[in-house]
Design an enzyme around this catalytic site. Structure first.
Site, PDB file in Angstrom:
ATOM      1  N   ASN A 191       0.803  -1.234   0.000  1.00 41.90           N
ATOM      2  CA  ASN A 191       0.000   0.000   0.000  1.00 41.90           C
ATOM      3  C   ASN A 191       0.831   1.278   0.000  1.00 41.90           C
ATOM      4  O   ASN A 191       0.439   2.273  -0.601  1.00 41.90           O
ATOM      5  CB  ASN A 191      -0.999  -0.014   1.163  1.00 41.90           C
ATOM      6  CG  ASN A 191      -0.329  -0.050   2.507  1.00 41.90           C
ATOM      7  OD1 ASN A 191       0.730  -0.654   2.667  1.00 41.90           O
ATOM      8  ND2 ASN A 191      -0.920   0.589   3.479  1.00 41.90           N
ATOM      9  N   GLU A 246       3.975  -5.284  12.323  1.00 43.25           N
ATOM     10  CA  GLU A 246       3.040  -4.159  12.130  1.00 43.25           C
ATOM     11  C   GLU A 246       1.921  -4.694  11.252  1.00 43.25           C
ATOM     12  O   GLU A 246       2.126  -4.926  10.055  1.00 43.25           O
ATOM     13  CB  GLU A 246       3.757  -2.991  11.441  1.00 43.25           C
ATOM     14  CG  GLU A 246       4.923  -2.420  12.228  1.00 43.25           C
ATOM     15  CD  GLU A 246       4.490  -1.702  13.499  1.00 43.25           C
ATOM     16  OE1 GLU A 246       3.294  -1.361  13.614  1.00 43.25           O
ATOM     17  OE2 GLU A 246       5.346  -1.504  14.370  1.00 43.25           O
ATOM     18  N   CYS A 266      -3.108   1.421   6.388  1.00 43.53           N
ATOM     19  CA  CYS A 266      -3.460   0.635   7.576  1.00 43.53           C
ATOM     20  C   CYS A 266      -4.107   1.513   8.643  1.00 43.53           C
ATOM     21  O   CYS A 266      -4.836   1.024   9.495  1.00 43.53           O
ATOM     22  CB  CYS A 266      -2.218  -0.038   8.131  1.00 43.53           C
ATOM     23  SG  CYS A 266      -0.901   1.143   8.482  1.00 43.53           S
ATOM     24  N   GLU A 290       7.766   0.691  16.098  1.00 46.65           N
ATOM     25  CA  GLU A 290       8.801   1.231  15.224  1.00 46.65           C
ATOM     26  C   GLU A 290       8.905   2.725  15.503  1.00 46.65           C
ATOM     27  O   GLU A 290       8.140   3.284  16.256  1.00 46.65           O
ATOM     28  CB  GLU A 290       8.415   1.003  13.758  1.00 46.65           C
ATOM     29  CG  GLU A 290       8.324  -0.468  13.383  1.00 46.65           C
ATOM     30  CD  GLU A 290       8.013  -0.700  11.905  1.00 46.65           C
ATOM     31  OE1 GLU A 290       7.456   0.207  11.255  1.00 46.65           O
ATOM     32  OE2 GLU A 290       8.332  -1.793  11.409  1.00 46.65           O
TER      33      GLU A 290
HETATM   34  P1  NAD Z   1       0.311  -9.431   3.209  1.00 46.20           P
HETATM   35  O1  NAD Z   1       0.362  -9.888   4.613  1.00 46.20           O
HETATM   36  O2  NAD Z   1      -0.440 -10.222   2.223  1.00 46.20           O
HETATM   37  O3  NAD Z   1       1.783  -9.273   2.600  1.00 46.20           O
HETATM   38  C1  NAD Z   1       2.770  -8.468   3.232  1.00 46.20           C
HETATM   39  C2  NAD Z   1       4.129  -8.965   2.778  1.00 46.20           C
HETATM   40  O4  NAD Z   1       4.334 -10.253   3.336  1.00 46.20           O
HETATM   41  C3  NAD Z   1       4.275  -9.105   1.277  1.00 46.20           C
HETATM   42  O5  NAD Z   1       5.576  -8.719   0.897  1.00 46.20           O
HETATM   43  C4  NAD Z   1       4.058 -10.592   1.059  1.00 46.20           C
HETATM   44  O6  NAD Z   1       4.647 -11.097  -0.113  1.00 46.20           O
HETATM   45  C5  NAD Z   1       4.724 -11.147   2.303  1.00 46.20           C
HETATM   46  N1  NAD Z   1       4.304 -12.504   2.694  1.00 46.20           N
HETATM   47  C6  NAD Z   1       3.187 -13.168   2.354  1.00 46.20           C
HETATM   48  N2  NAD Z   1       3.187 -14.407   2.911  1.00 46.20           N
HETATM   49  C7  NAD Z   1       4.314 -14.499   3.630  1.00 46.20           C
HETATM   50  C8  NAD Z   1       4.874 -15.508   4.459  1.00 46.20           C
HETATM   51  N3  NAD Z   1       4.273 -16.691   4.643  1.00 46.20           N
HETATM   52  N4  NAD Z   1       6.051 -15.264   5.073  1.00 46.20           N
HETATM   53  C9  NAD Z   1       6.666 -14.078   4.924  1.00 46.20           C
HETATM   54  N5  NAD Z   1       6.199 -13.083   4.141  1.00 46.20           N
HETATM   55  C10 NAD Z   1       5.033 -13.292   3.510  1.00 46.20           C
HETATM   56  O7  NAD Z   1      -0.225  -7.937   3.274  1.00 46.20           O
HETATM   57  P2  NAD Z   1      -0.573  -7.008   2.057  1.00 46.20           P
HETATM   58  O8  NAD Z   1      -1.848  -7.470   1.463  1.00 46.20           O
HETATM   59  O9  NAD Z   1       0.635  -6.849   1.201  1.00 46.20           O
HETATM   60  O10 NAD Z   1      -0.791  -5.605   2.810  1.00 46.20           O
HETATM   61  C11 NAD Z   1      -1.997  -5.211   3.375  1.00 46.20           C
HETATM   62  C12 NAD Z   1      -1.977  -5.442   4.867  1.00 46.20           C
HETATM   63  O11 NAD Z   1      -0.866  -4.772   5.450  1.00 46.20           O
HETATM   64  C13 NAD Z   1      -3.219  -4.898   5.538  1.00 46.20           C
HETATM   65  O12 NAD Z   1      -3.656  -5.823   6.480  1.00 46.20           O
HETATM   66  C14 NAD Z   1      -2.705  -3.639   6.234  1.00 46.20           C
HETATM   67  O13 NAD Z   1      -3.427  -3.244   7.364  1.00 46.20           O
HETATM   68  C15 NAD Z   1      -1.312  -4.061   6.598  1.00 46.20           C
HETATM   69  N6  NAD Z   1      -0.471  -2.903   6.849  1.00 46.20           N
HETATM   70  C16 NAD Z   1      -0.102  -2.633   8.129  1.00 46.20           C
HETATM   71  C17 NAD Z   1       0.664  -1.515   8.398  1.00 46.20           C
HETATM   72  C18 NAD Z   1       1.093  -1.175   9.792  1.00 46.20           C
HETATM   73  O14 NAD Z   1       1.962  -0.336   9.955  1.00 46.20           O
HETATM   74  N7  NAD Z   1       0.507  -1.778  10.815  1.00 46.20           N
HETATM   75  C19 NAD Z   1       1.081  -0.692   7.347  1.00 46.20           C
HETATM   76  C20 NAD Z   1       0.678  -1.007   6.056  1.00 46.20           C
HETATM   77  C21 NAD Z   1      -0.100  -2.118   5.804  1.00 46.20           C
END
Ligand code: NAD
Length: 519
Positions: A188, A286, A320, A500
């Site tokens: 995002n 996060e 997020c 963080e």
């Molecule tokens: P996601 O969890 O699908 O993917 C995040 C990352 O993790 C990607 O690079 C993905 O390829 C990787 N990934 C997927 N499976 C994995 C595994 N088994 N082991 C290690 N890495 C793996 O999330 P997304 O769809 O890319 O992002 C959206 C989510 O991120 C939403 O839930 C949003 O709230 C969250 N988010 C949180 C914050 C925060 O600061 N808390 C900030 C931005 C986004």
């Protein structure tokens, strides 16, 4: 334009030809950098060189605004992670002993180069994610530069703790780099969030193996070129592109990567935690959010309405921290809803590259389908679509197959239904009335997530009282997404573990060691 070490190869024949060459929209044709980058293969950056994945596989990289692949990204696997770890291990010996002043100088150069290339980076981010170019230019890319600048200077101002033990000994604390950090980020805010991890990790003397989202890899690759230009030593930053199971999982499972900073969804966060626990890795998670926005009757609606519209729909609701549950005190409920809908209806949904666009495309077809599912569900749960709910009819010809959705406002939902409890992560918000402070605090906390909240009131005592009772890592009062990089950032409950930002990040990426010297 690509640095000498870039390994950009022509696309495979079965990938449609570069779209930008054929687009019919003048707004895009003038973005020559985007045209130049269309059709590239995004390779890994390991040991200071751009290298193809060992297995030679690539994934299509789709432009969300058109729904068409416009480049390819490495579909790497554990073999590539292994190579990145070897490069990071070799670089650690020198980088961990490099003087803080020198590390700082290099990070500052990276920040300067990001600022120099702000237009190129912003366009690339917009094309890759579907976000409005104006947002990438004013939020994503400036923040990436700030991340490097902040941690470049933070490491020059740290202090060492010392404890005198009666007349027996002097203790002092060394905070040493931990080794190789695994950094995994979502789609995002691609460069914004990846640099939020890379900057503190390498500023503290660690080396890094980073994985951007496979959906939005372009600016991470461009960052590598800038790191190269800034003379960051080879192997300090390594980027391995690919999917979560093929690259993310090997990073979290690798025994030589002892520190994991992960930002992404809660379901993935659980897998990361499970992989790291048996190896006793230091982990920061996060994760997702379902953030409440609370508007009291005494709020300044001239500020609260635009503030709530922004917090609901910034980046198509794909932040997020976006407030997806709005609670409004009953005496002003109808006024607020009318004003909110009026303002939201004026948001222009369209081609992210058009300067007038407020709302761009959703990042992927999968994400668009997920958001649509929740709009359906909301109606089954008793909600009324007060605005939006479907694709806009204002999309230009270039973007006719893109992933667009109108900002959607739902009223009449029960507080604890699924739509109000589960993270949608799109341009969908619910608005619900409340009658008392006690009631709205209970509503806000009736959720598995605890990332952020915003409270709108002119009563200072109430602001303090409510902020203290809400279970979120950040509470904004009369503002939203006002960020100071020194403050602790993170979530409670299923929104994550750890913090963080500022000193929290410096502590996370270092290992404290106590030295006790007897008198
Ligand atoms: P996601 O969890 O699908 O993917 C995040 C990352 O993790 C990607 O690079 C993905 O390829 C990787 N990934 C997927 N499976 C994995 C595994 N088994 N082991 C290690 N890495 C793996 O999330 P997304 O769809 O890319 O992002 C959206 C989510 O991120 C939403 O839930 C949003 O709230 C969250 N988010 C949180 C914050 C925060 O600061 N808390 C900030 C931005 C986004």
């Amino acid at each position: 334009m690509w640095a000498r070490k870039s390994a950009i190869a022509p696309l495979r024949k079965n990938i449609p030809a570069v779209r930008a060459a054929a687009v019919d929209n003048a707004a895009v044709a003038k973005y020559t950098d985007f045209v130049a980058r269309s059709g590239v293969r995004i390779n890994n950056y390991i040991g200071g060189r751009f290298v193809a994945p060992v297995a030679g596989n690539y994934l299509d990289n789709v432009e969300p605004a058109t729904g068409e692949p416009y480049s390819q990204v490495g579909d790497s696997d554990a073999q590539d992670v292994e190579r990145a770890v070897a490069a990071a291990e070799e670089a650690f010996a020198g980088w961990s002993r490099t003087a803080a002043a020198e590390r700082s100088r290099i990070l500052l150069r990276i920040a300067d180069l990001i600022e120099r290339d702000i237009e190129k980076l912003a366009r690339a981010e917009s094309v890759d994610t579907g976000k409005p170019l104006s947002l990438a230019r004013t939020l994503d890319i400036p923040r990436a530069a700030s991340n490097f600048r902040f941690f470049a200077t933070a490491i020059l101002h740290t202090e060492t703790e010392a404890h005198v033990t009666d007349n027996l000994a002097l203790n002092y604390t060394l905070r040493q780099p931990r080794g190789i950090a695994g950094l995994i980020s979502p789609w995002n805010l691609p460069l914004y969030l990846l640099s939020w991890k890379i900057a503190p990790a390498i500023a503290c003397g660690n080396t890094a193996v980073a994985k951007p989202s496979e959906l939005t890899p372009m600016t991470a690759s461009m960052l590598c070129e800038l790191c190269d230009e800034a003379a960051l030593p080879a192997g300090v930053l390594n980027i391995v592109h690919g999917t979560g199971p093929n690259v993310g999982a090997p990073i979290t499972a690798h025994p030589k990567i002892n520190t994991i900073s992960f930002t992404g969804g809660t379901v993935t966060g659980r897998k990361v935690a499970e992989a790291c626990a048996p190896l006793f890795k230091k982990v920061s998670l996060e994760l997702g959010g379902k953030n409440p926005t609370i508007v009291f009757a005494d709020a300044d609606l001239n500020a609260a309405i635009p503030g709530a519209v922004r917090s609901s729909f910034a980046n198509q609701g794909q932040v997020c921290l976006c407030g997806s549950r709005i609670f409004v005190e009953r005496p002003i409920y109808q006024n607020f809803v009318d004003g909110f809908i009026d303002k939201t209806a004026k948001l222009r949904v369209g081609d992210p590259l058009e300067p007038t666009t407020d709302q761009g495309a959703i990042v992927s077809k999968t994400q668009l389908d997920k958001v649509k599912f929740y709009i359906e569900l909301a109606q089954q749960e008793g909600g009324r679509i007060a605005l939006g709910g479907s694709a806009p009819d204002t999309i230009n010809h270039r973007c006719r197959s893109g992933y667009f959705l109108q900002p959607t406002v739902i009223t009449g939902l029960p507080v604890s239904c699924r739509t109000n409890r589960e993270e949608i992560f799109g341009p969908v918000v619910s608005i619900t009335p409340f009658d008392s402070e006690e009631e709205v605090v209970a509503h806000a906390n009736d959720c598995d997530y605890g990332l952020a909240s915003s409270v709108w009131t002119q009563n200072l005592s109430r602001a303090h009282r409510v902020a203290e009772q809400i279970h979120t890592g950040t509470v904004w009062v009369n503002c939203w997404l006002l960020r100071d990089l020194r403050v602790p950032f993170g979530g409670m409950k299923q929104s994550g573990v750890g913090r963080e930002g500022g000193n929290e990040a410096l502590r996370f990426f270092t290992e404290p060691k106590n030295i006790c010297i007897a008198k």
